[in-house]
Design a protein around this motif. Sequence first.
Motif, mmCIF file in Angstrom:
data_model
loop_
_atom_site.group_PDB
_atom_site.id
_atom_site.type_symbol
_atom_site.label_atom_id
_atom_site.label_comp_id
_atom_site.label_asym_id
_atom_site.label_seq_id
_atom_site.Cartn_x
_atom_site.Cartn_y
_atom_site.Cartn_z
ATOM 1 N N ASN A 153 -28.337 21.480 -4.254
ATOM 2 C CA ASN A 153 -28.101 20.174 -4.883
ATOM 3 C C ASN A 153 -26.637 19.989 -5.242
ATOM 4 O O ASN A 153 -26.098 18.879 -5.118
ATOM 5 C CB ASN A 153 -28.981 20.029 -6.126
ATOM 6 N N PHE A 157 -24.309 16.898 -3.874
ATOM 7 C CA PHE A 157 -23.448 16.062 -4.722
ATOM 8 C C PHE A 157 -22.002 16.070 -4.220
ATOM 9 O O PHE A 157 -21.330 15.028 -4.214
ATOM 10 C CB PHE A 157 -23.501 16.552 -6.170
ATOM 11 N N CYS A 158 -21.533 17.235 -3.771
ATOM 12 C CA CYS A 158 -20.155 17.335 -3.255
ATOM 13 C C CYS A 158 -19.976 16.495 -1.999
ATOM 14 O O CYS A 158 -18.976 15.774 -1.859
ATOM 15 C CB CYS A 158 -19.806 18.792 -2.966
ATOM 16 N N PHE A 161 -20.039 12.802 -2.936
ATOM 17 C CA PHE A 161 -18.776 12.430 -3.572
ATOM 18 C C PHE A 161 -17.666 12.300 -2.522
ATOM 19 O O PHE A 161 -16.841 11.371 -2.579
ATOM 20 C CB PHE A 161 -18.390 13.479 -4.617
ATOM 21 N N LEU A 180 -25.991 8.856 -5.234
ATOM 22 C CA LEU A 180 -25.459 9.986 -6.005
ATOM 23 C C LEU A 180 -25.935 9.934 -7.457
ATOM 24 O O LEU A 180 -26.432 10.934 -7.997
ATOM 25 C CB LEU A 180 -23.929 9.986 -5.949
ATOM 26 N N MET A 184 -28.645 12.542 -9.013
ATOM 27 C CA MET A 184 -28.250 13.415 -10.118
ATOM 28 C C MET A 184 -29.265 13.326 -11.260
ATOM 29 O O MET A 184 -29.654 14.335 -11.847
ATOM 30 C CB MET A 184 -26.850 13.054 -10.615
#
Length: 448
Positions: A153, A157-158, A161, A180, A184
């Motif tokens: 996860n 997210f990386c 982003f 995103l 999250m």
Amino acid sequence: MHFIYMLVIAVAILTILAALALVFGSTKSARPRSLWFLTAAIGEVIWAVSIAIFLSLGSGEADYQAAPSMVLGIYIGALVMDAGLLAYVSWKYKIGKLISTIFVIFAVVLSVLLVYDPSILYSEIILKDAGNSVSLTMGPYYISYLAFFCTLNFIIFCFLFYRITHTKNAKSRHGYVFFLVSLMGTGILSGIFDLMLPLFRYDLIWVGPITIGLTIIGLYFSILKYKMVSINARWLKMLSGVVILSSAFIAYLLIFHLVFSALFKVANPSFQVILLNFIMVAIVLALVPAFSEIMALTKSLIMTKQINLPYIVKKLSQENPKKLNYKEISAFLSENLHFSYVGLLVKGKFYVADDCKIPNDLLAKVAKLSAPAHGAWQDTSKLNATALKEMEISKIAVMTGANGEIVGQMIFGRPVSKSILEYKDLVEIAMIVSLMGTLIENGSRSKS
């Protein structure tokens, strides 16, 4: 089966439908990536359905025989789902393909080990009326399982982003931001209710699949909204509509269930309560157009300092050009444009809803006013200023058809909310004048 478990299954079904629509709606170049979205949806379905069935099992012999398979479905389904999501997000990049492949292999290894020896995950399956549960073993396997999800996860997210910061298309960027933020939030909920809390309490494990399922459907909605994929086939558009509307309805039912349970301390609403809720939803949906119309009308009438242009255009566009009732239109325009009256001078006849009688000689002079070189507003300086003041005439505009032919004039009384009309007001009113000219012209053509 409890009502909440049925909602979990319903969300899972909608998730797979959304994924199928995305796969068939994608271009050939984007289809391999969309297949990873479908893989994630399949994993979510296995995960969600297994949880719903496991929590609904009784304490009979057949239930105990089915329980191990459901537990495998819970933990293997989650592995498939997360690996699929990572591949969907990162497959565009070479490093993403490499990382996704590593995690897919890792997920396969964890799945095979669990199938071969379930005791590495849990020591006992407990089925009882107070609630079904699994006695998880906090050993090397579960630690590896936790590490898999936390690391995966974080990488998702990386990548999201990175895509947000390197995507030039504003619509696509908004879609990734939505995904995103929502992922999250649901990731945190799933981590709490599906990874940590089951070590002590198992009955709330359904929170993860229903929130992540709605997030995946939300991602599909953002894909459609921000034109990241074009759905052109008619059946796909219908399917997408069903998925989105059904998801909104399920989200409402989920909120209803949580509020009902909190207020009345009842774990499962009765059939009568659920049926009443469905009926009330149907009634509210049936009244939505009426509510919308009332709100638009109220807004247009009470906001006297500005003109509700969309509402006025919508109402005038609904008029039948063949059967224009000029007096009714006059009343509507005076109320919504915020003038003491709005009169229509068409083919030598003056139509006004209010008790306003402009002398015929003044109307004759108005009819002879020269057309403006630009725009709709006519020069009234040649008219008698005293007569204009007595009749409260503030503005006169010429109505023209689509071909520029003059079809009439619109006479405006005194503004009721402003002493001086601003430039923006004049522009918006001129748009209404132009629309009226087109309506009158179309009506004349239909009659001739």
